[in-house]
Design a protein around this motif. Sequence first.
Motif, PDB file in Angstrom:
ATOM      1  N   VAL A  42      -8.985  -7.618  -2.770  1.00  0.00           N
ATOM      2  CA  VAL A  42     -10.243  -8.004  -2.126  1.00  0.00           C
ATOM      3  C   VAL A  42     -10.638  -9.423  -2.514  1.00  0.00           C
ATOM      4  CG1 VAL A  42     -12.725  -7.534  -2.041  1.00  0.00           C
ATOM      5  CG2 VAL A  42     -11.090  -5.643  -1.868  1.00  0.00           C
ATOM      6  N   ASP A  43     -10.504  -9.754  -3.799  1.00  0.00           N
ATOM      7  CA  ASP A  43     -10.854 -11.101  -4.258  1.00  0.00           C
ATOM      8  C   ASP A  43     -10.012 -12.161  -3.552  1.00  0.00           C
ATOM      9  OD1 ASP A  43     -12.731 -10.087  -5.982  1.00  0.00           O
ATOM     10  OD2 ASP A  43     -11.444 -10.159  -7.759  1.00  0.00           O
ATOM     11  N   LYS A  44      -8.762 -11.835  -3.270  1.00  0.00           N
ATOM     12  CA  LYS A  44      -7.840 -12.798  -2.663  1.00  0.00           C
ATOM     13  C   LYS A  44      -7.978 -12.864  -1.140  1.00  0.00           C
ATOM     14  CE  LYS A  44      -4.025 -15.455  -2.893  1.00  0.00           C
ATOM     15  NZ  LYS A  44      -3.936 -16.714  -3.645  1.00  0.00           N
ATOM     16  N   THR A  45      -8.267 -11.719  -0.505  1.00  0.00           N
ATOM     17  CA  THR A  45      -8.217 -11.653   0.964  1.00  0.00           C
ATOM     18  C   THR A  45      -9.562 -11.462   1.655  1.00  0.00           C
ATOM     19  OG1 THR A  45      -7.901  -9.247   0.985  1.00  0.00           O
ATOM     20  CG2 THR A  45      -5.920 -10.617   0.808  1.00  0.00           C
ATOM     21  N   GLY A  46     -10.515 -10.875   0.942  1.00  0.00           N
ATOM     22  CA  GLY A  46     -11.791 -10.563   1.576  1.00  0.00           C
ATOM     23  C   GLY A  46     -11.787  -9.244   2.325  1.00  0.00           C
ATOM     24  N   PRO A 197      -1.703  -5.734 -14.934  1.00  0.00           N
ATOM     25  CA  PRO A 197      -2.379  -5.767 -13.637  1.00  0.00           C
ATOM     26  C   PRO A 197      -2.054  -6.991 -12.779  1.00  0.00           C
ATOM     27  CG  PRO A 197      -3.889  -5.033 -15.325  1.00  0.00           C
ATOM     28  CD  PRO A 197      -2.634  -5.457 -16.040  1.00  0.00           C
ATOM     29  N   THR A 198      -1.910  -8.163 -13.414  1.00  0.00           N
ATOM     30  CA  THR A 198      -1.620  -9.362 -12.630  1.00  0.00           C
ATOM     31  C   THR A 198      -0.244  -9.286 -11.978  1.00  0.00           C
ATOM     32  OG1 THR A 198      -0.859 -10.444 -14.666  1.00  0.00           O
ATOM     33  CG2 THR A 198      -3.130 -10.877 -13.961  1.00  0.00           C
ATOM     34  N   GLU A 199       0.707  -8.662 -12.663  1.00  0.00           N
ATOM     35  CA  GLU A 199       2.051  -8.521 -12.101  1.00  0.00           C
ATOM     36  C   GLU A 199       2.065  -7.489 -10.981  1.00  0.00           C
ATOM     37  OE1 GLU A 199       5.199  -7.972 -14.916  1.00  0.00           O
ATOM     38  OE2 GLU A 199       4.300  -9.327 -16.392  1.00  0.00           O
ATOM     39  N   VAL A 200       1.325  -6.397 -11.167  1.00  0.00           N
ATOM     40  CA  VAL A 200       1.232  -5.387 -10.107  1.00  0.00           C
ATOM     41  C   VAL A 200       0.638  -6.014  -8.849  1.00  0.00           C
ATOM     42  CG1 VAL A 200       0.222  -3.184  -9.411  1.00  0.00           C
ATOM     43  CG2 VAL A 200       0.978  -3.511 -11.773  1.00  0.00           C
ATOM     44  N   PHE A 201      -0.435  -6.766  -9.030  1.00  0.00           N
ATOM     45  CA  PHE A 201      -1.061  -7.421  -7.879  1.00  0.00           C
ATOM     46  C   PHE A 201      -0.098  -8.369  -7.192  1.00  0.00           C
ATOM     47  CE2 PHE A 201      -3.089 -11.417  -6.493  1.00  0.00           C
ATOM     48  CZ  PHE A 201      -3.647 -10.948  -5.314  1.00  0.00           C
ATOM     49  N   ALA A 202       0.649  -9.151  -7.968  1.00  0.00           N
ATOM     50  CA  ALA A 202       1.597 -10.104  -7.378  1.00  0.00           C
ATOM     51  C   ALA A 202       2.639  -9.372  -6.538  1.00  0.00           C
ATOM     52  CB  ALA A 202       2.277 -10.919  -8.471  1.00  0.00           C
ATOM     53  N   ASP A 203       3.127  -8.231  -7.036  1.00  0.00           N
ATOM     54  CA  ASP A 203       4.114  -7.452  -6.284  1.00  0.00           C
ATOM     55  C   ASP A 203       3.519  -6.918  -4.985  1.00  0.00           C
ATOM     56  OD1 ASP A 203       5.895  -7.879  -8.344  1.00  0.00           O
ATOM     57  OD2 ASP A 203       5.626  -5.898  -9.252  1.00  0.00           O
ATOM     58  N   VAL A 204       2.298  -6.389  -5.084  1.00  0.00           N
ATOM     59  CA  VAL A 204       1.642  -5.840  -3.898  1.00  0.00           C
ATOM     60  C   VAL A 204       1.353  -6.935  -2.882  1.00  0.00           C
ATOM     61  CG1 VAL A 204      -0.438  -4.683  -3.039  1.00  0.00           C
ATOM     62  CG2 VAL A 204       0.645  -3.893  -5.154  1.00  0.00           C
ATOM     63  N   TYR A 205       0.912  -8.080  -3.375  1.00  0.00           N
ATOM     64  CA  TYR A 205       0.561  -9.173  -2.464  1.00  0.00           C
ATOM     65  C   TYR A 205       1.778  -9.658  -1.677  1.00  0.00           C
ATOM     66  CZ  TYR A 205      -2.010 -13.237  -0.759  1.00  0.00           C
ATOM     67  OH  TYR A 205      -2.638 -14.155   0.060  1.00  0.00           O
ATOM     68  N   GLU A 206       2.937  -9.677  -2.314  1.00  0.00           N
ATOM     69  CA  GLU A 206       4.158 -10.058  -1.601  1.00  0.00           C
ATOM     70  C   GLU A 206       4.460  -9.072  -0.486  1.00  0.00           C
ATOM     71  OE1 GLU A 206       6.154 -12.787  -1.752  1.00  0.00           O
ATOM     72  OE2 GLU A 206       4.475 -13.516  -2.961  1.00  0.00           O
ATOM     73  N   LYS A 207       4.228  -7.787  -0.743  1.00  0.00           N
ATOM     74  CA  LYS A 207       4.447  -6.777   0.297  1.00  0.00           C
ATOM     75  C   LYS A 207       3.446  -6.945   1.443  1.00  0.00           C
ATOM     76  CE  LYS A 207       7.043  -4.109   0.521  1.00  0.00           C
ATOM     77  NZ  LYS A 207       8.321  -4.072   1.282  1.00  0.00           N
ATOM     78  N   LEU A 208       2.209  -7.298   1.125  1.00  0.00           N
ATOM     79  CA  LEU A 208       1.213  -7.529   2.174  1.00  0.00           C
ATOM     80  C   LEU A 208       1.648  -8.674   3.085  1.00  0.00           C
ATOM     81  CD1 LEU A 208      -2.196  -7.152   0.289  1.00  0.00           C
ATOM     82  CD2 LEU A 208      -0.925  -5.438   1.576  1.00  0.00           C
ATOM     83  N   LYS A 209       2.321  -9.665   2.512  1.00  0.00           N
ATOM     84  CA  LYS A 209       2.867 -10.747   3.333  1.00  0.00           C
ATOM     85  C   LYS A 209       3.943 -10.211   4.263  1.00  0.00           C
ATOM     86  CE  LYS A 209       2.253 -14.492  -0.062  1.00  0.00           C
ATOM     87  NZ  LYS A 209       2.979 -15.480  -0.906  1.00  0.00           N
ATOM     88  N   GLU A 210       4.812  -9.360   3.734  1.00  0.00           N
ATOM     89  CA  GLU A 210       5.917  -8.819   4.527  1.00  0.00           C
ATOM     90  C   GLU A 210       5.424  -8.022   5.726  1.00  0.00           C
ATOM     91  OE1 GLU A 210       8.945  -6.624   2.505  1.00  0.00           O
ATOM     92  OE2 GLU A 210       8.947  -7.973   0.769  1.00  0.00           O
ATOM     93  N   ILE A 211       4.359  -7.238   5.535  1.00  0.00           N
ATOM     94  CA  ILE A 211       3.902  -6.396   6.628  1.00  0.00           C
ATOM     95  C   ILE A 211       2.874  -7.094   7.516  1.00  0.00           C
ATOM     96  CG2 ILE A 211       4.341  -4.325   5.249  1.00  0.00           C
ATOM     97  CD1 ILE A 211       1.335  -4.009   4.874  1.00  0.00           C
ATOM     98  N   GLY A 212       2.610  -8.382   7.212  1.00  0.00           N
ATOM     99  CA  GLY A 212       1.735  -9.168   8.080  1.00  0.00           C
ATOM    100  C   GLY A 212       0.262  -9.009   7.829  1.00  0.00           C
ATOM    101  N   TRP A 213      -0.089  -8.459   6.664  1.00  0.00           N
ATOM    102  CA  TRP A 213      -1.514  -8.301   6.352  1.00  0.00           C
ATOM    103  C   TRP A 213      -2.122  -9.575   5.790  1.00  0.00           C
ATOM    104  CZ3 TRP A 213      -5.092  -4.107   4.239  1.00  0.00           C
ATOM    105  CH2 TRP A 213      -5.327  -3.159   5.225  1.00  0.00           C
TER     106      TRP A 213
END
Length: 217
Positions: A42-46, A197-213
């Motif tokens: 949420v902090d990164k994307t809104g 937590p920062t590493e988990v977020f980084a992994d998730v954020y990369e996946k959000l890029k892959e799926i176009g979110w």
Amino acid sequence: MIFQRLTTGLRRLSRVAMQKPEVLFVLGGPGSGKGTTCGKIVDKTGYVHLSAGDLLREERAKPGSEFGELIEEHIRNGTIVPVAITCSLIDRAMQTAPSAEKRFLIDGFPRNQDNLDGWTKEMADKAIVKGAIYLECSAEVCTQRCLNRGLKGSGRSDDNIETLIKRHETFIKDTMPMVEHFERLGLLYRFDSEKPPTEVFADVYEKLKEIGWVDKE
């Protein structure tokens, strides 16, 4: 030129307004980091984070709530609140959320087959499910996190060892089949949430890029 830009902007706003909200479910055992990870997204994307558990606890705390005692009983016993109540709270929160993008992270849901059936019945025509994030974490690590949270004054009646044992049993019996359901559909995204937590977020954020979110940087 100004008129053309204005027209394009109005068309875009109209298109966004007509789009159904998009949803990513966030699954994991109690203490797996669902709330923490969602907060960082949420902090990164809104985007909007809706916690099924938080919505239920808020409803339980409302003076005069007709569901308050029932919700408290289920939370205290580590069991699952009837889906009609949970779906109605999620639906209300989605409708009132101030989000032009209409993208929602819903954590702690669906917790069992009844939840999934209830969502399909009540919400399938109102939102598009893009998939489910699954935060994998051992029961031992999850339990210690929750107990530490309780010692720090979380104020949650379920942050105790007796309830946590029941919650983990419920998660394995009822929620893991939901994880397997999304995996069969090719809509499950697994992450090792025993990482920092920062590493988990980084992994998730990369996946959000892959799926176009989120846009690729």
